[in-house]
Design an enzyme around this catalytic site. Structure first.
Site, PDB file in Angstrom:
ATOM      1  N   SER A 124       0.826  -1.209   0.000  1.00  0.00           N
ATOM      2  CA  SER A 124       0.000   0.000   0.000  1.00  0.00           C
ATOM      3  C   SER A 124       0.854   1.249   0.000  1.00  0.00           C
ATOM      4  CB  SER A 124      -0.902   0.030   1.241  1.00  0.00           C
ATOM      5  OG  SER A 124      -1.803  -1.033   1.208  1.00  0.00           O
ATOM      6  N   HIS A 145       0.492  -2.428  -7.293  1.00  0.00           N
ATOM      7  CA  HIS A 145      -0.524  -2.127  -6.289  1.00  0.00           C
ATOM      8  C   HIS A 145      -1.895  -2.478  -6.853  1.00  0.00           C
ATOM      9  CE1 HIS A 145      -2.839   1.066  -3.852  1.00  0.00           C
ATOM     10  NE2 HIS A 145      -2.816  -0.076  -3.210  1.00  0.00           N
ATOM     11  N   GLU A 157      -2.039   0.008 -10.212  1.00  0.00           N
ATOM     12  CA  GLU A 157      -1.011   1.055 -10.136  1.00  0.00           C
ATOM     13  C   GLU A 157       0.343   0.337 -10.091  1.00  0.00           C
ATOM     14  OE1 GLU A 157      -1.065   3.230  -6.417  1.00  0.00           O
ATOM     15  OE2 GLU A 157      -0.316   5.047  -7.368  1.00  0.00           O
ATOM     16  N   ASN A 195      -2.323   5.850  -2.484  1.00  0.00           N
ATOM     17  CA  ASN A 195      -2.425   5.815  -1.023  1.00  0.00           C
ATOM     18  C   ASN A 195      -1.811   7.016  -0.325  1.00  0.00           C
ATOM     19  OD1 ASN A 195      -4.055   3.654  -0.721  1.00  0.00           O
ATOM     20  ND2 ASN A 195      -2.391   2.175  -0.764  1.00  0.00           N
TER      21      ASN A 195
END
Ligand code: NAD
Length: 289
Positions: A124, A145, A157, A195
């Site tokens: 994350s 991700h 991502e 994030n």
């Protein structure tokens, strides 16, 4: 460049994300070697994948082949033995969001996997360059991700670490294409794009509840009804896992040394109380387990 197709992929960590990645792999005709720490964790993962494959089969969504869930499950090897990753040429690492734990995993992967094997870190917030530094192949480490639930999300991502090579990125893209997904490629700083923004939003929403400004339901309603978001920040926190939110904020806080990433005390209290969100049956909301 002609990319060879991926047949068997290593998946480290059989929690929320590892289970989703393994399911997605077999739905797309690949095999998975799924590694976690203990047999009970693996048994729970097997049950979760079986249930999810059944539901996917009913709705035929996300590339679900309609194949018998038991046949697909047979394409996943559940193991606690890292040596079983010796023959794979791609690994997705989804262990718990703690640098100290990931720091032990990468040298183990480096020791058992072949020199061409790519390591994709599903993290994350942790820097991909930092994770790559625990291996002797930093050019073959990238961030991947995935979004949750993995089989239903078409966009990933992808993070280019300081040393990640163009060839590794191309292999990452080819792997995602085989999973039916697309990549947005970004550069490496902790939290990446998603994030660095989302963790702040979820954390600030928790501060709002803690400060008595609004209930969780009302905070979420404002994001859904006023902004048109599909989910509010607290529903999103429950989906991700409140323990994972806490670990991610801690990683961001330690990476940037910036107080804006300070976790809300209510988040710490809920995690200490075992309220981890959907996966534990209760977070800001209650869920059937
Ligand atoms: P989780 O807590 O549900 O599962 C983590 C798993 O890692 C556990 O089963 C644990 O036993 C296992 N593990 C711990 N040490 C291990 C080791 N040495 N070897 C193998 N397995 C080990 O966490 P999660 O939600 O699945 O998240 C996994 C990773 O994916 C984290 O880095 C997280 O930040 C990231 N991520 C999570 C989400 C999300 O929505 N939950 C989304 C994108 C990325």
């Amino acid at each position: 460049m002609q990319m060879k197709t991926f047949k068997t992929v290593g998946v480290v960590g059989a929690g929320v994300m590892g289970v989703g990645v393994a399911q997605n792999l077999v739905e797309r005709g690949m095999r998975a070697v799924l590694v976690d720490l203990s047999e009970p964790i693996l048994a729970k993962a097997r049950d979760a994948i079986r249930n999810s494959l059944r539901v996917a089969g009913m709705f035929r969504r996300g590339g679900a082949s309609g194949a018998d869930p038991e046949q697909l499950l047979a394409h996943i090897e559940f193991t606690t033995d890292y040596a079983r990753l010796g023959a794979v040429d791609f690994v997705v690492e989804n262990a718990v969001e703690k640098l100290a734990i990931k720091a032990e995993i990468y040298p183990r992967l480096d020791a058992v996997c072949g020199p061409d094997c790519i390591f994709a870190a599903n993290t994350s917030a942790i820097s991909i360059t930092k994770l790559a530094s625990f291996t002797k192949r930093p050019d073959r480490v990238l961030g991947m991700h995935f979004m949750n639930p993995v089989p239903m999300k078409a966009m990933v991502e992808v993070i280019r670490g300081h040393h990640t090579s163009e060839e590794s990125l191309a292999r990452g893209r080819a792997f995602l294409a085989q999973l039916g997904k697309e990549a947005v490629i970004v550069n490496d700083l902790p939290g990446f794009v998603s994030n660095r923004v989302l963790m702040l939003t979820v954390n600030e929403a928790i501060w709002l509840v803690q400060d008595g400004v609004a209930t969780a339901a009302d905070v979420d309603k404002i994001f859904r009804s006023c902004f048109g978001h599909k989910m509010g920040p607290l529903e999103t926190g429950d989906l991700i896992g409140l323990d994972t939110i806490l670990h991610s904020l801690d990683e961001l806080f330690s990476a940037y040394g910036d107080p804006k990433f300070r976790r809300a005390p209510l988040l710490q209290r809920m995690v200490d109380a075992g309220l981890h969100g959907r996966k534990s049956g209760e977070g800001f909301y209650k869920y059937p387990v």
